[in-house]
Design a protein around this motif. Sequence first.
Motif, PDB file in Angstrom:
ATOM      1  N   TYR A 438       0.897  -1.380  -0.031  1.00 16.86           N
ATOM      2  CA  TYR A 438       0.083  -0.098  -0.055  1.00 16.86           C
ATOM      3  C   TYR A 438       0.915   1.365   0.236  1.00 16.86           C
ATOM      4  CZ  TYR A 438      -4.081  -3.044   1.008  1.00 16.86           C
ATOM      5  OH  TYR A 438      -5.003  -3.802   1.220  1.00 16.86           O
ATOM      6  N   PRO A 439       1.414   1.518  -1.155  1.00 20.47           N
ATOM      7  CA  PRO A 439       2.301   2.772  -0.869  1.00 20.47           C
ATOM      8  C   PRO A 439       1.884   4.084  -0.907  1.00 20.47           C
ATOM      9  CG  PRO A 439       1.749   1.969  -3.533  1.00 20.47           C
ATOM     10  CD  PRO A 439       1.342   0.909  -2.451  1.00 20.47           C
ATOM     11  N   GLY A 440       2.513   4.761  -0.210  1.00 18.73           N
ATOM     12  CA  GLY A 440       2.039   6.290  -0.082  1.00 18.73           C
ATOM     13  C   GLY A 440       1.363   6.252   1.502  1.00 18.73           C
ATOM     14  N   TYR A 441       1.237   5.392   2.261  1.00 13.68           N
ATOM     15  CA  TYR A 441       0.983   5.255   3.544  1.00 13.68           C
ATOM     16  C   TYR A 441       2.063   6.047   4.592  1.00 13.68           C
ATOM     17  CZ  TYR A 441      -3.083   2.462   2.984  1.00 13.68           C
ATOM     18  OH  TYR A 441      -4.599   2.060   2.550  1.00 13.68           O
ATOM     19  N   LEU A 442       1.667   6.508   5.576  1.00 13.44           N
ATOM     20  CA  LEU A 442       2.353   7.040   6.472  1.00 13.44           C
ATOM     21  C   LEU A 442       2.306   6.218   7.867  1.00 13.44           C
ATOM     22  CD1 LEU A 442       4.335   9.544   7.144  1.00 13.44           C
ATOM     23  CD2 LEU A 442       2.383  10.588   8.404  1.00 13.44           C
ATOM     24  N   ASN A 443       3.334   5.266   7.966  1.00 17.14           N
ATOM     25  CA  ASN A 443       3.376   4.339   9.033  1.00 17.14           C
ATOM     26  C   ASN A 443       2.003   3.880   9.343  1.00 17.14           C
ATOM     27  OD1 ASN A 443       4.726   3.415  11.163  1.00 17.14           O
ATOM     28  ND2 ASN A 443       4.019   5.089  12.599  1.00 17.14           N
ATOM     29  N   ILE A 444       1.915   2.680   8.468  1.00 24.16           N
ATOM     30  CA  ILE A 444       0.687   1.841   8.607  1.00 24.16           C
ATOM     31  C   ILE A 444       0.687   1.056   9.742  1.00 24.16           C
ATOM     32  CG2 ILE A 444       1.315  -0.055   7.246  1.00 24.16           C
ATOM     33  CD1 ILE A 444      -1.259   0.048   5.899  1.00 24.16           C
ATOM     34  N   CYS A 445       1.718   0.634  10.268  1.00 20.60           N
ATOM     35  CA  CYS A 445       1.840  -0.201  11.383  1.00 20.60           C
ATOM     36  C   CYS A 445       1.192   0.351  12.695  1.00 20.60           C
ATOM     37  CB  CYS A 445       3.361  -0.384  11.792  1.00 20.60           C
ATOM     38  SG  CYS A 445       3.970  -1.443  10.578  1.00 20.60           S
ATOM     39  N   PRO A 446       0.814  -0.489  13.573  1.00 24.05           N
ATOM     40  CA  PRO A 446       0.300  -0.079  14.976  1.00 24.05           C
ATOM     41  C   PRO A 446       1.190   0.895  15.542  1.00 24.05           C
ATOM     42  CG  PRO A 446      -0.209  -2.178  14.478  1.00 24.05           C
ATOM     43  CD  PRO A 446       0.666  -1.948  13.450  1.00 24.05           C
ATOM     44  N   ASP A 447       0.816   1.646  16.630  1.00 24.10           N
ATOM     45  CA  ASP A 447       1.435   2.269  17.278  1.00 24.10           C
ATOM     46  C   ASP A 447       2.527   1.260  18.232  1.00 24.10           C
ATOM     47  OD1 ASP A 447       0.393   4.477  16.732  1.00 24.10           O
ATOM     48  OD2 ASP A 447      -1.051   4.758  18.580  1.00 24.10           O
ATOM     49  N   TYR A 448       3.695   1.840  18.329  1.00 24.22           N
ATOM     50  CA  TYR A 448       4.842   1.035  18.951  1.00 24.22           C
ATOM     51  C   TYR A 448       4.682   1.227  20.418  1.00 24.22           C
ATOM     52  CZ  TYR A 448       6.742   0.544  14.183  1.00 24.22           C
ATOM     53  OH  TYR A 448       7.055   0.735  12.792  1.00 24.22           O
ATOM     54  N   HIS A 449       4.823   0.090  21.315  1.00 28.31           N
ATOM     55  CA  HIS A 449       4.795   0.309  22.409  1.00 28.31           C
ATOM     56  C   HIS A 449       5.498  -1.038  23.073  1.00 28.31           C
ATOM     57  CE1 HIS A 449       1.517  -2.752  22.872  1.00 28.31           C
ATOM     58  NE2 HIS A 449       0.986  -2.343  21.890  1.00 28.31           N
ATOM     59  N   ASP A 450       5.720  -0.919  24.327  1.00 28.41           N
ATOM     60  CA  ASP A 450       6.222  -2.061  25.232  1.00 28.41           C
ATOM     61  C   ASP A 450       7.033  -2.892  24.304  1.00 28.41           C
ATOM     62  OD1 ASP A 450       6.114  -3.974  27.377  1.00 28.41           O
ATOM     63  OD2 ASP A 450       4.334  -5.343  26.410  1.00 28.41           O
ATOM     64  N   LYS A 451       6.830  -4.291  23.937  1.00 26.92           N
ATOM     65  CA  LYS A 451       7.432  -5.280  23.359  1.00 26.92           C
ATOM     66  C   LYS A 451       7.618  -4.914  21.823  1.00 26.92           C
ATOM     67  CE  LYS A 451       6.747  -8.771  26.565  1.00 26.92           C
ATOM     68  NZ  LYS A 451       6.163 -10.295  26.728  1.00 26.92           N
ATOM     69  N   TYR A 452       6.727  -3.975  21.285  1.00 22.73           N
ATOM     70  CA  TYR A 452       6.574  -3.747  19.815  1.00 22.73           C
ATOM     71  C   TYR A 452       7.246  -2.540  19.357  1.00 22.73           C
ATOM     72  CZ  TYR A 452       3.291  -7.734  20.633  1.00 22.73           C
ATOM     73  OH  TYR A 452       2.773  -8.972  20.685  1.00 22.73           O
ATOM     74  N   THR A 453       8.406  -2.483  19.215  1.00 23.67           N
ATOM     75  CA  THR A 453       9.321  -1.363  19.296  1.00 23.67           C
ATOM     76  C   THR A 453       9.298  -0.991  17.782  1.00 23.67           C
ATOM     77  OG1 THR A 453      11.534  -2.146  18.894  1.00 23.67           O
ATOM     78  CG2 THR A 453      10.558  -2.100  21.188  1.00 23.67           C
ATOM     79  N   GLY A 454       9.718   0.148  17.553  1.00 25.45           N
ATOM     80  CA  GLY A 454       9.953   0.759  16.031  1.00 25.45           C
ATOM     81  C   GLY A 454      11.687   0.642  15.510  1.00 25.45           C
ATOM     82  N   VAL A 455      12.294   0.244  16.671  1.00 23.85           N
ATOM     83  CA  VAL A 455      13.635  -0.089  16.229  1.00 23.85           C
ATOM     84  C   VAL A 455      13.978  -0.580  14.647  1.00 23.85           C
ATOM     85  CG1 VAL A 455      15.872  -1.265  16.769  1.00 23.85           C
ATOM     86  CG2 VAL A 455      14.574  -0.224  18.681  1.00 23.85           C
ATOM     87  N   GLY A 456      13.216  -1.611  14.375  1.00 27.16           N
ATOM     88  CA  GLY A 456      13.807  -2.226  13.246  1.00 27.16           C
ATOM     89  C   GLY A 456      13.303  -1.085  11.998  1.00 27.16           C
ATOM     90  N   GLU A 457      12.226  -0.468  12.105  1.00 26.16           N
ATOM     91  CA  GLU A 457      11.928   0.481  11.184  1.00 26.16           C
ATOM     92  C   GLU A 457      12.775   1.811  11.124  1.00 26.16           C
ATOM     93  OE1 GLU A 457       7.704   2.941   9.888  1.00 26.16           O
ATOM     94  OE2 GLU A 457       8.254   2.597  11.824  1.00 26.16           O
ATOM     95  N   GLY A 458      13.247   2.094  12.311  1.00 19.21           N
ATOM     96  CA  GLY A 458      14.017   3.385  12.403  1.00 19.21           C
ATOM     97  C   GLY A 458      15.437   2.968  11.629  1.00 19.21           C
ATOM     98  N   LEU A 459      16.043   1.544  11.981  1.00 19.54           N
ATOM     99  CA  LEU A 459      17.013   1.228  11.169  1.00 19.54           C
ATOM    100  C   LEU A 459      17.089   1.257   9.543  1.00 19.54           C
ATOM    101  CD1 LEU A 459      18.381  -1.612  13.589  1.00 19.54           C
ATOM    102  CD2 LEU A 459      19.337   0.542  13.387  1.00 19.54           C
ATOM    103  N   ILE A 460      15.957   0.896   9.190  1.00 18.87           N
ATOM    104  CA  ILE A 460      15.389   0.555   7.519  1.00 18.87           C
ATOM    105  C   ILE A 460      15.423   2.255   7.097  1.00 18.87           C
ATOM    106  CG2 ILE A 460      13.885   0.190   6.047  1.00 18.87           C
ATOM    107  CD1 ILE A 460      13.146  -2.418   7.735  1.00 18.87           C
ATOM    108  N   VAL A 461      15.022   2.994   7.660  1.00 17.16           N
ATOM    109  CA  VAL A 461      14.699   4.266   7.350  1.00 17.16           C
ATOM    110  C   VAL A 461      16.181   5.011   7.220  1.00 17.16           C
ATOM    111  CG1 VAL A 461      12.447   4.432   7.653  1.00 17.16           C
ATOM    112  CG2 VAL A 461      14.155   5.411   9.274  1.00 17.16           C
ATOM    113  N   HIS A 462      16.905   4.523   7.943  1.00 22.53           N
ATOM    114  CA  HIS A 462      18.387   5.252   7.872  1.00 22.53           C
ATOM    115  C   HIS A 462      19.317   4.313   7.169  1.00 22.53           C
ATOM    116  CE1 HIS A 462      16.792   7.551  11.481  1.00 22.53           C
ATOM    117  NE2 HIS A 462      17.533   8.333  11.138  1.00 22.53           N
ATOM    118  N   GLY A 463      18.842   3.475   6.415  1.00 16.16           N
ATOM    119  CA  GLY A 463      19.762   3.020   5.466  1.00 16.16           C
ATOM    120  C   GLY A 463      20.114   1.337   5.420  1.00 16.16           C
ATOM    121  N   LEU A 464      19.437   0.688   6.282  1.00 12.19           N
ATOM    122  CA  LEU A 464      19.734  -0.726   6.453  1.00 12.19           C
ATOM    123  C   LEU A 464      18.561  -1.345   5.318  1.00 12.19           C
ATOM    124  CD1 LEU A 464      20.754  -2.041  10.009  1.00 12.19           C
ATOM    125  CD2 LEU A 464      22.245  -1.188   7.747  1.00 12.19           C
ATOM    126  N   THR A 465      18.744  -2.635   4.909  1.00 10.43           N
ATOM    127  CA  THR A 465      17.743  -3.293   4.085  1.00 10.43           C
ATOM    128  C   THR A 465      16.971  -4.247   5.205  1.00 10.43           C
ATOM    129  OG1 THR A 465      19.294  -4.925   3.533  1.00 10.43           O
ATOM    130  CG2 THR A 465      19.052  -3.112   2.094  1.00 10.43           C
TER     131      THR A 465
END
Length: 859
Positions: A438-465
């Motif tokens: 679904y291209p064009g979405y702004l952060n479709i994932c549920p809100d990050y909290h507790d064990k469900y962190t946004g670390v992986g997404e942060g690493l991807i947007v900064h250059g990792l695959t």
Amino acid sequence: MKKNYMLVVYLFFMLLGCTKVEEQIDCKRTDTEDEYMVTRAAMLPSSNPYSLENIQNAYREVRVASGHSAASTPTLKATHKYVKFLPQDTVQMYILRDSLRLTLFSYPLDVDLTVEQMESYRQHKDGLYGWQYTVVPVDFQFPTEVRYAELGSLYMQQRTKGGWGTPQTRETEGPLRIIGGQTNQIPDSQWDSVLKQSMGSAGYLTGGILPQVWTAKAKIMYTGDNLSGNKTFPLENVRVIARSFTDIQCEGYTDAAGETPDLGEFRYPISYEIRFEGPEWILKDGEYDAAVIHKARQKAPLNLTITTDDDRSSAFAAVHFGVNYIFHRQSEIAVPTHRNLYNVAVLWDDYCHTGNWSGVFYAARHNGNDINVWGKAGVNHKQERYLMTSTILHEIVHASHYSNVMTVYNSYEPYFTDDILIESYACAGESFFINYLYPGYLNICPDYHDKYTGVGEGLIVHGLTLHNLEFTVLQSKNMQEWQENILRLGRIPGEIVDLIFSYPVGDWHKNIYEGIYCMNEVGYTNVVLPFKVLDVLSDNGATIADWKIVPSTYELKKVSEENDYIEVVFKEAGNYTLSCHVVVPSGFQFTAKETFYIHAGPEITGDNAPRIGCPAMYQVSFPFDGCWSVGRYVQGKYVGYEKDRVLVANNNFNAHPLNVIFMCPGEYVIRGEMKYEDNHAVVEYPITVPYEGVSVAPAEAIVGVKKVSAWFGQESASAEHRVTEYMEIIPSERSGISLYMGDMHSFRTFNKLPKTDHPYYGNLVPIYHVRSSDGKYGYNNISVETWTPVSTTPVFYIFRAQVPGSVPVYQVREVIKINGQTVYDYVYLSRSAEAYDEPTVSGIKTRTVVKRIGYVFPL
């Protein structure tokens, strides 16, 4: 049964990961035994046209009709067996479906059932799965572990196209059932006649005419819901089965366009069964075994578009859409290989668990399932289908991770001891894949909290695959090791890695170097636009030292007290760069920049120099919600609509376009207050209405469309009718005023003749103030009977023919008689064409329409 029929049976069912973690409670939907329970006795008589007995008899009759003796008819041998199985548990079901690759049906195949009857069989069954019906080759070796019953012998003509003997096209599925030895086959030239006779004998053919050949094929599409409107996708790897009774032709899988190849040719209406399964997975309908859609009695190719209005089918489609993408479309992560076949339970109408999670992956099969996906976000709230797709992506990333670990280490311990690591990786995959689908979405994932962190997404947007994440996660037992492995990889500056891991539940959907975003999706000129730094920065104590915008064609409207957002109005369309200096609590400093394009805002178009009294139309360059106003600037301040200066069609300032008639010359502003794409704008369009003569003179000498107020009074026992300009009230100095005629007798029209190039110049008729020989007064053209002019100068002009916005005006005469004697005799102008004889206190009033003299503008 041979041991190679058996699948791996896990003794301990352990929950590995889910979209949101809570302990699952053990509850199931139940169906009651009621009047809708369908048994074989309630169905049509079993008379299968493809039974060996029916075909043999039909073959004999066809030969006899062609001159052969009945005794000379060759004896046919069965090619297949019609059977049913009763698997007692999931292991036995896997033997039939996974190992033997049998195509199983939850309803009988030897009778013509409706869709409702098929569904009833599916829902009302004995045991875990109920009886499963199918067709097998005559030399099929039955597994000894599973209870079965032979229901009849079949004869299926061996064909060059379609049929059970058609070689399987997918190597991953293994060989299809192979036809056993077939002797004395019916000649192809006689097969249609034999089939016709058999169908007639079975009661399925009327009129004695064999139907034409129907070619079976299908196209399966899915219209999902999403944040920006519906989008239709082709569903790939959907399994489509076409059959007529026990005559099951080719089974086909849809391709990337959602289309199957030809599935065979039929002489009887086709029953399609759409199964949401690919070579590596099968979707299950909650507690039932298969997620299927039945389409009975079709006589043409099937074109099926599944929409979200269909709760059940759309849930299957949404989950299948995500599963197929992981298994067959992406190359970022390893495809799960730890199962021969993944069983996904789609609980499309269920909310039978605690917590607010919507999916779960089991490391060891739980109740026969590898993954559960729920279709409700609450007891009465249907889950949006794109979120079901997002959920299955999350769970299959878990399955991929598990498969990888088991392959590399042959044990999940201790590599699944850190739930934060497991869920953070799954969240990253979920975000990556769903935003691709679904291209064009702004952060479709549920809100990050507790064990469900946004670390992986942060690493991807900064250059990792995502492949980088898979590699590093596979080497890590916990979050600390993961951070060390990311740093060791050396793809992202250490300060950024430390920042991301320091704030793991932050919303890392954007690179911090591009850490400014406009809260409006699209920017326009003359619109207040709010810009903000990423929440993950402002929420965690980052300070912004300064803001800078290049080029400088903008106006800074506001800076927040925390200095984390600003409001700007851009004056010109074009590219801009906004930057700010950011300092995070750790001392790390950087400049965040955002480059964006500002579009020209909506523009008003129309005549910028309309003539007095002529209609002018104004519209906006694209549709908007809002309203218009017409005014002018007085001493630098906008003054809104002035009643006596403009006439708006139907007095409607919400109409699009806006139609205006200007009454007076001068400078005006058309203003639109608009709401569009979450923006609010005030757009202005200046116009000049030219003077039709002198511009500096007393008001009565300037050409304009003026108000004409009709009134009459009584002086020296004579009645007179007068018209004045701008007469809102009767002058108090007038003596003997008896009545103010009001708006019914008032109107607007030209007070002077405009220039000769005015569009209405030739349409205007002069009106004079006249007096009759007997002392009565009125207004009319100068050349009427005995009326003589008071003056040879016209008092005003009216239209000879109707123009846009004008209404008729009439000359009327009122006579009041008391005791048969005329007391008053008036002649005046009115927009009312009403005539009457009306009793008064002392006599009779008679109103007569003399004639329509022309057209004027209403008030």
